[in-house]
Design an enzyme around this catalytic site. Structure first.
Site, PDB file in Angstrom:
ATOM      1  N   ASN A  44      33.207  21.021  24.445  1.00 47.75           N
ATOM      2  CA  ASN A  44      32.393  20.135  23.620  1.00 47.75           C
ATOM      3  C   ASN A  44      33.244  18.964  23.140  1.00 47.75           C
ATOM      4  OD1 ASN A  44      33.615  22.267  22.006  1.00 47.75           O
ATOM      5  ND2 ASN A  44      32.360  21.662  20.268  1.00 47.75           N
ATOM      6  N   VAL A  45      32.590  17.800  23.080  1.00 53.42           N
ATOM      7  CA  VAL A  45      33.232  16.565  22.628  1.00 53.42           C
ATOM      8  C   VAL A  45      32.316  15.971  21.564  1.00 53.42           C
ATOM      9  CG1 VAL A  45      34.094  14.288  23.297  1.00 53.42           C
ATOM     10  CG2 VAL A  45      34.265  16.212  24.909  1.00 53.42           C
ATOM     11  N   ASN A  47      31.216  13.552  18.189  1.00 57.28           N
ATOM     12  CA  ASN A  47      31.239  12.139  17.861  1.00 57.28           C
ATOM     13  C   ASN A  47      30.809  11.993  16.406  1.00 57.28           C
ATOM     14  OD1 ASN A  47      29.917   9.299  17.729  1.00 57.28           O
ATOM     15  ND2 ASN A  47      31.063   9.301  19.655  1.00 57.28           N
ATOM     16  N   ALA A  48      31.362  11.016  15.707  1.00 59.02           N
ATOM     17  CA  ALA A  48      30.985  10.776  14.313  1.00 59.02           C
ATOM     18  C   ALA A  48      29.485  10.506  14.176  1.00 59.02           C
ATOM     19  CB  ALA A  48      31.789   9.618  13.734  1.00 59.02           C
ATOM     20  N   SER A  49      28.886   9.941  15.203  1.00 58.38           N
ATOM     21  CA  SER A  49      27.433   9.814  15.271  1.00 58.38           C
ATOM     22  C   SER A  49      26.941  11.091  15.947  1.00 58.38           C
ATOM     23  CB  SER A  49      27.046   8.578  16.085  1.00 58.38           C
ATOM     24  OG  SER A  49      25.652   8.490  16.210  1.00 58.38           O
ATOM     25  N   CYS A  55      27.808  18.846  24.548  1.00 58.05           N
ATOM     26  CA  CYS A  55      28.176  20.263  24.599  1.00 58.05           C
ATOM     27  C   CYS A  55      29.062  20.560  25.814  1.00 58.05           C
ATOM     28  CB  CYS A  55      26.922  21.129  24.682  1.00 58.05           C
ATOM     29  SG  CYS A  55      25.818  20.989  23.271  1.00 58.05           S
ATOM     30  N   GLU A  57      28.789  22.901  28.095  1.00 59.84           N
ATOM     31  CA  GLU A  57      28.051  23.187  29.323  1.00 59.84           C
ATOM     32  C   GLU A  57      27.628  21.897  30.011  1.00 59.84           C
ATOM     33  OE1 GLU A  57      27.027  26.407  26.233  1.00 59.84           O
ATOM     34  OE2 GLU A  57      27.461  24.261  26.254  1.00 59.84           O
ATOM     35  N   CYS A  89      23.066  26.413  23.889  1.00 55.31           N
ATOM     36  CA  CYS A  89      21.942  25.894  23.104  1.00 55.31           C
ATOM     37  C   CYS A  89      20.758  25.629  24.051  1.00 55.31           C
ATOM     38  CB  CYS A  89      22.352  24.621  22.364  1.00 55.31           C
ATOM     39  SG  CYS A  89      22.528  23.155  23.408  1.00 55.31           S
ATOM     40  N   CYS A  92      21.226  22.734  26.582  1.00 52.89           N
ATOM     41  CA  CYS A  92      22.102  23.085  27.707  1.00 52.89           C
ATOM     42  C   CYS A  92      21.395  24.014  28.688  1.00 52.89           C
ATOM     43  CB  CYS A  92      23.392  23.712  27.205  1.00 52.89           C
ATOM     44  SG  CYS A  92      24.492  22.478  26.454  1.00 52.89           S
TER      45      CYS A  92
END
Length: 135
Positions: A44-45, A47-49, A55, A57, A89, A92
């Site tokens: 998973n990567v 982001n502030a937004s 995810c 996957e 989730c 995904c």
């Protein structure tokens, strides 16, 4: 456990360790087994937004597609929850369904133990590309 499943589980655990999750502090790793035997990983990567977070996957699927893969047989997913198995989730699950319903899914705990299930079991009555075919 076959050698390929061992490798798949190991690689999803390694991918989890690469997660960029400074906001949730919830690392997730995934490893996909392609029909030709390659293993593609993702984490998973965040982001502030928050809505732009990707995810593990989906990261793995996107990497696999870039590398020319379109057929998959299995995925192993893990997070750092130790006392129960955690699945992908809903988003995904739907993205995986784009590439077929016959996936084996290995829900993996941090210690490497896993529960084998299937995408069809995790997403029953799924919407799929077949629904877009003209009647």
């Amino acid at each position: 456990m076959t050698d390929k499943v061992k490798e798949l589980v190991s690689k999803c655990l390694q991918a989890r360790d690469m997660a960029y999750c400074p906001y949730s502090r919830f690392p997730v790793g995934a490893a996909i087994l392609t029909a030709d035997g390659a293993i593609i990983t993702g984490c998973n990567v965040e982001n502030a937004s928050y809505g732009l977070t990707v995810c593990a996957e989906r990261t793995a699927i996107q990497r696999a597609v870039v590398e020319g893969h379109r057929q998959f047989t299995a995925i192993a997913v893990t997070c750092d929850i130790k006392d129960r198995f955690v699945g992908p989730c809903g988003a995904c699950r739907q993205v995986l369904m784009e590439f077929g319903s016959d996936w084996i899914v290995y829900l993996t705990k941090p210690d490497g133990s896993y529960k084998e299930t299937s995408l069809s079991e995790l997403l029953p009555l799924a919407f799929s590309p077949a629904h877009l075919e003209k009647n």
